[in-house]
Motif scaffolding. Sequence first.
Motif, PDB file in Angstrom:
ATOM      1  N   THR A   2       0.910  -1.194   0.164  1.00 20.89           N
ATOM      2  CA  THR A   2       0.031   0.015   0.059  1.00 20.89           C
ATOM      3  C   THR A   2       0.786   1.138   0.027  1.00 20.89           C
ATOM      4  O   THR A   2       1.751   1.311   0.806  1.00 20.89           O
ATOM      5  N   PHE A   3       0.698   2.083  -0.883  1.00 18.00           N
ATOM      6  CA  PHE A   3       1.177   3.498  -0.946  1.00 18.00           C
ATOM      7  C   PHE A   3       0.803   4.264   0.111  1.00 18.00           C
ATOM      8  O   PHE A   3      -0.557   4.885  -0.166  1.00 18.00           O
ATOM      9  N   GLN A   4       1.570   4.774   0.932  1.00 15.96           N
ATOM     10  CA  GLN A   4       1.365   5.907   1.760  1.00 15.96           C
ATOM     11  C   GLN A   4       1.730   7.241   1.242  1.00 15.96           C
ATOM     12  O   GLN A   4       2.878   7.314   1.100  1.00 15.96           O
ATOM     13  N   PRO A   5       0.718   8.222   0.940  1.00 18.83           N
ATOM     14  CA  PRO A   5       1.735   9.408   0.581  1.00 18.83           C
ATOM     15  C   PRO A   5       2.417  10.265   1.671  1.00 18.83           C
ATOM     16  O   PRO A   5       2.363   9.979   2.613  1.00 18.83           O
ATOM     17  N   PRO A   6       3.587  10.880   1.030  1.00 19.08           N
ATOM     18  CA  PRO A   6       4.497  11.385   1.919  1.00 19.08           C
ATOM     19  C   PRO A   6       3.663  12.475   2.760  1.00 19.08           C
ATOM     20  O   PRO A   6       2.704  13.271   2.277  1.00 19.08           O
ATOM     21  N   GLN A   7       4.240  12.761   4.042  1.00 19.17           N
ATOM     22  CA  GLN A   7       3.603  13.588   4.912  1.00 19.17           C
ATOM     23  C   GLN A   7       4.146  15.151   4.371  1.00 19.17           C
ATOM     24  O   GLN A   7       5.157  15.331   3.867  1.00 19.17           O
ATOM     25  N   PRO A  10       7.471  16.792   6.962  1.00 12.98           N
ATOM     26  CA  PRO A  10       8.382  15.819   7.687  1.00 12.98           C
ATOM     27  C   PRO A  10       8.980  16.243   8.959  1.00 12.98           C
ATOM     28  O   PRO A  10       9.491  17.380   8.962  1.00 12.98           O
ATOM     29  N   ALA A  11       9.045  15.303   9.848  1.00  7.52           N
ATOM     30  CA  ALA A  11       9.817  15.575  11.158  1.00  7.52           C
ATOM     31  C   ALA A  11      10.976  15.500  11.059  1.00  7.52           C
ATOM     32  O   ALA A  11      11.556  14.677  10.105  1.00  7.52           O
ATOM     33  N   ALA A  20      11.478   9.630  17.206  1.00  8.54           N
ATOM     34  CA  ALA A  20      10.912  10.400  16.572  1.00  8.54           C
ATOM     35  C   ALA A  20       9.854  11.221  17.280  1.00  8.54           C
ATOM     36  O   ALA A  20       9.796  12.538  17.159  1.00  8.54           O
TER      37      ALA A  20
ATOM     38  N   SER B 142       6.701   2.430   2.464  1.00 12.18           N
ATOM     39  CA  SER B 142       5.995   1.866   1.447  1.00 12.18           C
ATOM     40  C   SER B 142       6.392   2.464   0.054  1.00 12.18           C
ATOM     41  O   SER B 142       6.902   3.627   0.056  1.00 12.18           O
ATOM     42  N   PHE B 143       6.021   1.687  -0.988  1.00  9.96           N
ATOM     43  CA  PHE B 143       6.484   2.378  -2.392  1.00  9.96           C
ATOM     44  C   PHE B 143       5.366   2.191  -3.309  1.00  9.96           C
ATOM     45  O   PHE B 143       4.416   1.342  -3.082  1.00  9.96           O
ATOM     46  N   MET B 206       7.537   7.072  -2.511  1.00  9.66           N
ATOM     47  CA  MET B 206       7.628   6.373  -1.337  1.00  9.66           C
ATOM     48  C   MET B 206       7.017   7.072  -0.208  1.00  9.66           C
ATOM     49  O   MET B 206       7.023   8.502  -0.130  1.00  9.66           O
ATOM     50  N   ASP B 210       9.171   8.700   7.567  1.00 12.61           N
ATOM     51  CA  ASP B 210       9.501   9.297   8.927  1.00 12.61           C
ATOM     52  C   ASP B 210       9.601   8.068   9.982  1.00 12.61           C
ATOM     53  O   ASP B 210      10.043   8.450  10.968  1.00 12.61           O
TER      54      ASP B 210
END
Lengths: 120, 660
Positions: A2-7, A10-11, A20, B142-143, B206, B210
């Motif tokens: 599953t692709f999780q979009p980048p935040q 970012p911390a 973190a 994840s990719f 990706m 974090d």
Amino acid sequence: MTFQPPQSTPAPPSVETANADTLDALISRTDQPAGQGERRPLTLCPSGCRATIHTDELDLDARQMLEAMGVEHGCEVEICKVGSPCILRIDSTRFGVGREVAARITATVTATLNGSPLPG
Amino acid sequence: MNDHAQTPSSPPVPTRQVALIGNPNTGKTTLFNRLCGLRARTANYPGSTAEMRIGRCDRGDQKLEIVDLPGIYGMDLDLPESRMCRDCLDGRLEETPDAILVVIDATAPARGISLAIAAIARRLPTVIALNMADLAARRGLSFDEDALARRLGVPVVAISGRTGRGMDSLIGALQTAVPGHAVLPLPSATNRERKAWIDEAIAGSMGGHDAVGSSRDSVYDRLDKAFTHPILGLVVFVGVMGVLFWTIFSLAGIPMDLIDVLFEKFGGLAAEVLPAGSIRDLVVDGIIGGIAGTVVFLPQILILFFLLALLEDTGYLARAAFVMDRVMCRFGLPGQAFVPMLSSHACALPGIMSARLVPDRDDRLTTILVAPFMSCTARLPVYVLLIGLLFDGSPWLAGFAFAGCYLLGAAAALISALIARRTILPGRSRPMVLELPAYRRPSVRNAILVSWDRGMVFIKNAGTVILGIVIVMWWLSAYPRAETPDTAIALRADAAAIITTDPALAENLEDQANRLELNAQQSGSFAGQIGSFAEPLFAPLGADRTLTVGILTSFLAREVFVSSLAVLQGGGSDVDDDESVLQLVRDARRPDGSPLFNTATAASMLVFFVLAMQCLPTLAVTRRETGSWKWPALQFAWMTGLAWVLSALVFAVVTASTAT
């Protein structure tokens, strides 16, 4: 997978033993400690700080090798350990840098652990 | 280079040749082993001594020949491995490969993508393998492989070389891959521009970046600090190496004994079947004995490389290299040289072969040249004999002398390395900058395949040379055939007369006759004649003809010295009983009635055996690993020359001091 979009915000990466969640509390970017912003030998930087490193005083071979490894002039690293070797971290990759090479790399500290003042 | 295999029953299926490239520590070798398993061989790059592994991967109609290129950080670096990759991809070695497979560490993809850009720019069909995808997933990464593929213009497949995940998709992608078509940063782009492009590509494909770090990194930090600490790191290193070599010593002995017994039985069987004569002697003593003398090294080599592969897989070796670098750099050697040097204490053969851990060519050559100075197990029987002669009844002094032999060998190795780096191999060592791979559970399968590969390389290349040398040495000591001495004939006649009345005495007489016959053969053989001829050369070391023959025969293998002396003094060739051999040698006299060994001779011989290059198999392996006879010749000349000079000095000094 599953692709999780980048935040979007970012911390900052972890520092030393901090995780973190506690980083924001530990790293102070606003309260600049004394001496921050000056170039100093990598070997004189405190462990656990973040720093911009400068490889311009290295000979060409060493500089090119570091660049190919992803340790480029002007990039920000986390200094995990100072000594022989110096251990740097970029993202999740760690690099060991021997004393001879480390002595010719300079760094500008951008954040120290818990905002503590820089030595010297 | 391309192999278009045909079988009579099926239409020709073209075999696609794939060049496998990637950064070090991205699991490239694990992937190669996963794809090819045992269908791989090690070959030299044309015109160089560097090795490449070539393997076949056949899945149904899909046939691939995979060339595993050395791990590189950048295609344009002025380093041998980078040059080799450039030459291979540009078709300067042989033909241009049909496709490129770029392995990227999915947990840290930025550097890999930079290398991929350089590979794609060559306009060859390219596939990207995002390796360690399982590890990345466990770290919360994840990719979107399709998004990254669109960005790079070539197929991207998430795989795990360790578990085998994604292998079918990867093979399928390699069969159908075409040259990339995306707009990539130009070669002239600045580092900053390229980095911005890569960051954007990663951000768009990706997620979960974090999550990397956190508690795992704090554990890694602590381990790194411990393993690279000046004192604690050294303690850990000594402990790890102690366990490694204890395991080799305790495990290798069993198969080595088994090999000895097996070949002894096999030789006995051949001796029964074949009619007596030169052919039987050649088969039994020359060929079977020679093969046994080669294969007997295999257990140590297999176990050492199995354990080193496991250790390397854990990520520890990179840390250990820094611990030892502090010591080794003073002598012009990198930290990685310590493993070959330490391995050479067991046997110089696996020690020299493990020098491939040293990345820089000159550092590696220096390591190979000096590694045989370390006292190997074959020297032990000689040390026992000579130290026994020197310090009989003084166990403390004998203990110190033993330690002194090891120290002398190590000191000679380090000083020789320093001299080599300042003379024949000048120049600075490669900067000590290493990626510290993530700590992980080692792959036993991978370790087995690595040790199997090293074992096969040893048997196929060095083994054949060693076999030839052993046969030549056997011939020199077996011919010309000497007449049986009259005393031996008389003893045999006496034995035959009393065989029924006193079988024990008859057996004893028969043994004496055999020893006399062996003695006569050894003295009359070509080796014996050479010994007589070379006697003046070893006279400054205090050696007479008997000792000279012993020294010369020990060039086959050092431990032969003890059995040679026993035989030449009329004892048996069985060296198991140290005490009786020691007594025999202690009582031995020269033709003028003086002892064979006085204090000066024993001391000078001890120094000679610590330092001299007296192992032809080691020279054969040095030739194999360096690709030239120049280096083993230099190794032989330097070690033996140094041994001669220091031994002569010791003999002169001790003779002078004992005379006053």
